[in-house]
Design a protein around this motif. Structure first.
Motif, PDB file in Angstrom:
ATOM      1  N   LEU A 215       0.796  -1.224   0.000  1.00  0.00           N
ATOM      2  CA  LEU A 215       0.000   0.000   0.000  1.00  0.00           C
ATOM      3  C   LEU A 215       0.829   1.275   0.000  1.00  0.00           C
ATOM      4  CD1 LEU A 215      -2.931   0.928   0.026  1.00  0.00           C
ATOM      5  CD2 LEU A 215      -2.881   0.854   2.537  1.00  0.00           C
ATOM      6  N   ALA A 242      -3.484  -2.567   6.666  1.00  0.00           N
ATOM      7  CA  ALA A 242      -3.804  -1.665   5.563  1.00  0.00           C
ATOM      8  C   ALA A 242      -4.723  -0.545   6.033  1.00  0.00           C
ATOM      9  CB  ALA A 242      -4.452  -2.445   4.427  1.00  0.00           C
ATOM     10  N   PHE A 316      -6.996  -2.747  -2.373  1.00  0.00           N
ATOM     11  CA  PHE A 316      -6.058  -3.599  -1.629  1.00  0.00           C
ATOM     12  C   PHE A 316      -6.581  -5.034  -1.709  1.00  0.00           C
ATOM     13  CE2 PHE A 316      -4.379  -5.510   2.277  1.00  0.00           C
ATOM     14  CZ  PHE A 316      -3.092  -5.033   2.328  1.00  0.00           C
TER      15      PHE A 316
END
Length: 446
Positions: A215, A242, A316
């Protein structure tokens, strides 16, 4: 008192300067799979394979220490999906990895054994270092990331993840962290965060570093402030980090979860935009072979409803087959789908028109290099990112811990105690801990 008992007592009593003088045990207990059992689940569906049958706690010989390596007394470890895959011998038995590694050199031959000591996380204390190790010494409190590289060829010297001999320790190598002693390369070691317990500090390693590269890093999605980030499994091992990175980095996470309980965990982390995919009853697949674009559209509309009309800049991805078509559809024009795993299946299908005509990108991301892992661990040590430990098991209960992860009956990360006799030990900075206790405990009891 055995040599391991002496080491354990020295660590627990804070006599770390004595570690170098204590004998290294000739053997230790480790969680293993056995080469002669790789067919034990033949004919069963993946969901029906039980890690409690295949994971054993065995007494194994301590491996020879080579140049650039370290032996670590493991206080705690954690469960990752690669341990689940190892335990159910999917997609292939890991003994194939060990055989291939064993052909590399006489030293690597140590790893090619009829048993595999598994585990890709640890916190503990350095016992011994091999020739050529300068940055670490016996008695150092450490955690380990799981990148194992040889770096003899040129490919890895820009990004070590591209090394031709890159492997994941404890999955593609032997002598992993679900044990009382582990063998690592010295360039896997990082300082243990002083405000965390052994089990807390062991739990972030693999997933925290993976989420950071996927990320934040320029090798991944290169997230910036204001980005809308769609996060699948946002309360899980990967997704929970994340979510934290998105919030810390000024991005806007849209958290996809599967229950109200998991939604509440995301709210504890500070997320506001949450999709309970079970409550919404998304069915992205009509049958085994055909997806339903109308469900992608319904999903995209829900995201825009939450964001005020924005599609995700970044998706993601890690579930894989089940969600990948929806991910490619949902990303905004010019957006990025970054993927690091395929827990629901490796063979992805998506409508390529949504990719090429809208100039989207798919980026593959695998674990992290040493620098990325170091940065991710530094954020943990500063209290800016927190461990997501929900529950801890004993070494003897590793099979049950792996089963919980296999069946998604867990939140965040699941820890395993090795030489640590109980939870709550190993804290060196009580003042910093007190400042972040709510964040540290956000997943406890979930």
């Amino acid at each position: 008192m055995s040599h391991l008992d002496e080491i354990q007592q020295a660590i627990l009593n804070g006599r770390l300067d004595a570690i170098a003088e204590l004998p290294v045990p000739e053997s230790y207990r480790g969680v293993t799979v056995h080469a002669d059992e790789v067919d034990m689940f033949e004919g069963l569906e993946s969901r029906d394979k039980d890690p409690r049958r295949s994971l054993h706690v065995d007494d194994v010989p301590t491996p020879e220490l080579g140049p650039g390596e370290a032996l670590v007394a493991v206080m705690a470890s954690a469960i990752n999906y690669n341990t689940v895959w190892t335990s159910i011998f999917e997609p292939i038995p890991t003994f194939k990895f060990l055989r291939k590694y064993g052909k590399l050199s006489p030293l690597a031959k140590r790893h090619d054994l009829p048993y595999h000591v598994v585990g890709s996380d640890l916190s503990g204390v350095v016992l011994r270092t091999g020739a050529g190790v300068h940055n670490w010494k016996p008695g150092d409190e450490v955690v380990a990331h799981c990148l194992n590289v040889e770096l003899e060829g040129p490919d890895g010297h820009n990004d070590t993840m591209l090394d031709t001999e890159q492997r994941i320790w404890g999955f593609e190598t032997n002598f992993g962290g679900l044990a009382e002693i582990a063998l690592v390369k010295a360039n896997q070691l990082m300082p243990k965060p002083a405000h965390l317990t052994w089990e807390e500090s062991a739990s972030p390693g693999l997933v925290n570093s993976t989420a950071y590269r996927q990320l934040v890093s320029r090798n991944g999605a290169d997230m910036k402030q204001g980005d809308v980030v769609l996060i699948w499994g946002a309360s899980g091992g990967l997704g929970s980090y994340a979510t934290q990175y998105a919030l810390n980095g000024g991005a806007i996470p849209v958290c996809v979860v599967s229950s109200p309980e998991k939604a509440e965990i995301c709210r504890k982390l500070g997320a506001e935009l949450i999709i309970d995919r079970t409550a919404e009853d998304y069915k992205f697949w009509k049958n085994e072979n055909e997806q339903d674009p109308k469900e992608w559209q319904r999903f995209g509309a829900k995201i825009r409803e939450l964001t005020g009309g924005d599609d995700p800049d970044i998706v993601f991805e890690h579930p894989g087959r089940e969600t990948f078509g929806a991910s490619v559809y949902a990303a905004r024009k010019g957006g990025t789908i970054v993927t690091c795993a395929s827990t629901s299946g490796y063979m992805h299908q998506y409508d390529n028109r949504y990719l090429w005509m809208n100039l989207k990108r798919i980026i593959g991301s695998h674990f992290a290099n040493y620098r990325e892992s170091w940065e991710a661990n530094r954020l943990i040590a500063k209290g800016l990112i927190h461990p997501t430990l929900s529950k801890t098991y004993s070494l003897e209960e590793t099979g049950q811990a792996a089963l919980d992860v296999h069946r998604n009956a867990h939140q965040g990360k699941v820890g395993v105690l090795a030489l640590a006799p109980e939870e709550g030990l190993g804290v060196r900075d009580e003042e910093l801990r007190a400042k972040h206790l709510d964040g540290i405990n956000a997943f406890r009891g979930a």
